[in-house]
Design a protein around this motif. Sequence first.
Motif: not given
Length: 184
Positions: A43-46, A60-64, A54-56, A81-84
């Motif tokens: 999934d991509y966050v923007s 893993a999370c990536t920042f490229f 919010k419910d997921r 903090r939000e991503i964590s």
Amino acid sequence: MGKTLVINLENIIFQGDILDVGEKNLGIIYNISKEAKDEISLDYVSSDSKVELKDRKYDACTFFFELNKIWTSLEKERLIREISSYIKESGEIFIWDINKERGKIFNNKIKVILQNEKVKEFTFKNLNILLNSNIEEIKKILEKYFEIEETKAWEDVFFIRGKKLKTKAEVEENINYEGINYSD
């Protein structure tokens, strides 16, 4: 244009669901995840998709090459903090970004080596002389939410991998659970 920087991602393997943070996707994380043997959700966050997240919970999370675009350390910390909060307990964070001092620009070709000898190339620019980006700043922020497990810096690029720390509530829950006497 400056030099060509090489990033070797041949041995990067993601497990489970991945949240890729970024407005402009270069297809790098997608190419890594599609090579995985297990089924993976990417999934991509923007700014438009935050409500859906919010419910997921993600593995893993990536920042490229995304954090260097954010103006202040406070804004970077707010985002991390939000991503964590979207990452599962023991989930991981992967960050690739640039080392750039205030007053300097970054204008280089990036060559990414992927699995199966695939190569992706792109030019990455950060011409804003007011922006600062460096590994020490990001590590300092990450250490509040993640245990840093790996760092690498070469040329003007860095990589950080961390594992999510347990929240205070999770630690207290484990202490209460472990404090139960089972001999009765």
